[in-house]
Design an enzyme around this catalytic site. Structure first.
Site: not given
Ligand code: UDX
Length: 508
Positions: A152, A208, A264
């Site tokens: 996922e 993943k 994650c």
């Molecule tokens: C992530 C993956 O994107 C997703 O595909 C997987 O299923 C689960 O892990 P998520 O943990 O919900 O999803 O958050 P995501 O939107 O990926 O952001 C992760 C972290 O990166 C956040 O702390 C966000 O603030 C940070 N981030 C994201 C940055 O610091 N800079 C960016 O440009 C993007």
């Protein structure tokens, strides 16, 4: 199709509601009775935009129900999605697989009909093959149960959309029959043209892990570049924009700032390193340790910048923290950079007040030593510095002038590089960012500039106070600028650069 979803955390609860939305008959199962009774009432146990609506709609429509009984799931479904969490093992890098193994061991002997068991959890490559073997050994005589892996990719905050309109579906199977079963489940999405990648178990598992490792690397890359920008006086936000226009790179996940957190990315890159080590491929992914380190360093850097803003020590200072969730649109505080920064500053003697639109309850149970406020203005009352650490839309809409009237000092660190800096500066705030030049940040602090010293100041260590330099503005020079003296012919060479402190306090 009759489907069970085992494990109703962030992944499972959303998947259950979305599978019902696709028209399946769904039973969601979890050992946590409190969670199951909330879900049965149509209430999500966590904040996820859009989830409550599809929960309610499908509960009312009779396609969705919840239970604590795995035996009931075993009797009911022809396809079981396993959505159990695989957190980091305490004291190790590897993933903790005990939850998923326990579910398999409980479900398999109870099966009363042929079925497909589909893993959705993020697991180290090779786990599915071991679980497939276990499934074969523990299934009752006469029952054919096959394992498939269907990772996922949903993001918290966009979980419903990512499940119903995914970028791709990845399905790892060992037989055409299993593949056909999953094509049936996702038929409505396939009709919409969603790319469907059919592969083996190991490739599906790695799809993943590799995606998350790549995303983490992209974020740490831009954050490493942000450090260089800060040292060189360049602007990482403009730089990321230029990179993003290159179609081979893309703008997503190039937002520099406080770095990544959540349930994650951090644990997945660590588990990847641990698994590669077991497979004898540790050298190939060693860079991920550096990705992790660059990310952790962002938190320390934010603390340093904030300390610098309050004059070198947090002792007795009041610090307002805007944001506790690991990112906006979620109440999840797992590995939250914002909360870690808040706790580190509190540990240095500051009085720390935290605001978050949704995550206060989770933050309070994780970090009870911090103070929490329901309103951003309340958190900022009497603050010596405000730290903007999670980019909730609410914070973009804050009125800097109004907030300026409640703080003790108008200083803000934008840890996410999204605030409209000019607005804040125009309201009299000293703004500091991560990876942007002081001229854009308008910050107080040390920087080295090529300033030619006037003749009476022969020593590079001579102190010079330039008052009335005006406010630093985006793309503007300070007004009136300090007078730069033309070099006199035959004059002894003077030092050509000196350290310049730009301050909003005369005494400093
Ligand atoms: C992530 C993956 O994107 C997703 O595909 C997987 O299923 C689960 O892990 P998520 O943990 O919900 O999803 O958050 P995501 O939107 O990926 O952001 C992760 C972290 O990166 C956040 O702390 C966000 O603030 C940070 N981030 C994201 C940055 O610091 N800079 C960016 O440009 C993007």
């Amino acid at each position: 199709m009759r489907i069970s979803i085992i494990g109703t955390g962030y992944l499972g609860a959303v998947h259950a509601a979305c599978m019902a939305e696709l028209g399946h008959e769904v039973l969601g199962v979890d050992s946590d009775a409190a969670k199951i009774s909330l879900l049965t009432e149509g209430r999500a146990p966590f904040f996820e935009p859009g989830l409550t609506d599809i929960l309610a709609g499908n509960l009312d429509g009779g396609r969705l129900r919840f239970s604590t009984s795995i035996a009931e799931a075993a009797r009911f479904a022809e396809l079981h999605f396993v959505c159990v969490g695989t957190p980091q093992l305490p004291g190790a890098l590897a993933a903790d697989l005990r939850g998923i193994e326990a579910v398999m061991d409980e479900l398999t002997p109870k099966l009363t009909r042929d079925c497909l068991v589909v893993g959705k959890s993020t697991v180290p490559v090779g786990t599915a093959a071991l679980l497939a073997d276990r499934l074969g050994r523990l299934a009752p005589a006469g029952i054919t149960a096959e394992l498939a892996w269907n990772p996922e990719f949903l993001r918290e905050g966009f979980a419903v959309r990512d499940t119903l309109q995914p970028d791709r579906l990845v399905v790892g199977t060992s037989s055409a029959r299993a593949d056909a079963g999953l094509r049936d489940v996702y038929a409505p999405l396939l009709e919409l043209g969603t790319p469907y990648i059919s592969t083996d178990l190991a490739t599906a598992e790695l799809a993943k892990v590799a995606a998350n490792a790549f995303l983490a690397t992209k974020i740490s890359f831009i954050n490493a570049v942000a450090d260089v920008c800060e040292a060189a006086g360049a602007d990482v936000v403009t730089l990321a924009e230029t990179l993003g226009h290159d179609k081979r790179i893309g703008r997503h996940f190039l937002s520099a700032g406080l770095g990544f957190g959540g349930g994650c990315l951090p644990k997945d890159i660590r588990a990847f390193v641990a698994r590669a080590d077991e497979l004898g491929a540790a050298d190939s992914v060693r860079f991920l340790t550096e990705v992790d380190e660059v990310n952790n360093a962002r938190r320390r850097h934010a603390v340093d910048l904030a300390r610098d803003l309050v004059g070198g020590s947090f002792a007795g200072r009041r610090v307002a923290i805007l944001g506790a969730a690991f990112k906006p649109n979620t109440d999840d505080v797992r590995e939250s950079p914002a909360l870690e920064v808040a706790a580190a500053i509190r540990a240095e003697g500051a009085l720390v007040r935290v605001h978050d639109p949704k995550a206060i309850d989770n933050a309070r149970s994780k970090r009870p030593e911090l103070d929490y406020c329901d309103e951003p203005e309340k958190a900022c009352e009497g603050a010596d510095v405000v730290l903007h650490l999670t980019e909730w839309k609410d914070y973009l809409e804050l009125d800097p002038a109004r907030l300026g009237s409640v703080v003790r000092a108008t200083r803000i660190l934008d840890g996410r590089n999204v605030l409209p800096l000019a607005r804040w500066r125009d309201a009299g705030w000293t703004v500091r960012s991560m990876g942007r030049p002081s001229a854009l940040s308008g910050s107080a602090g040390q920087r080295t500039a090529a300033v030619r010293l006037p003749p009476p100041c022969r020593s590079p260590s001579a102190g010079i106070v330039v008052t009335g330099a005006g406010r630093w503005g985006e793309g503007r020079r300070p007004r009136p600028s300090p007078r730069l003296l033309p070099r006199q012919p035959h004059q002894e060479p003077l030092p050509t650069s000196c350290s310049v402190t730009i301050s909003d306090r005369l005494e400093s």
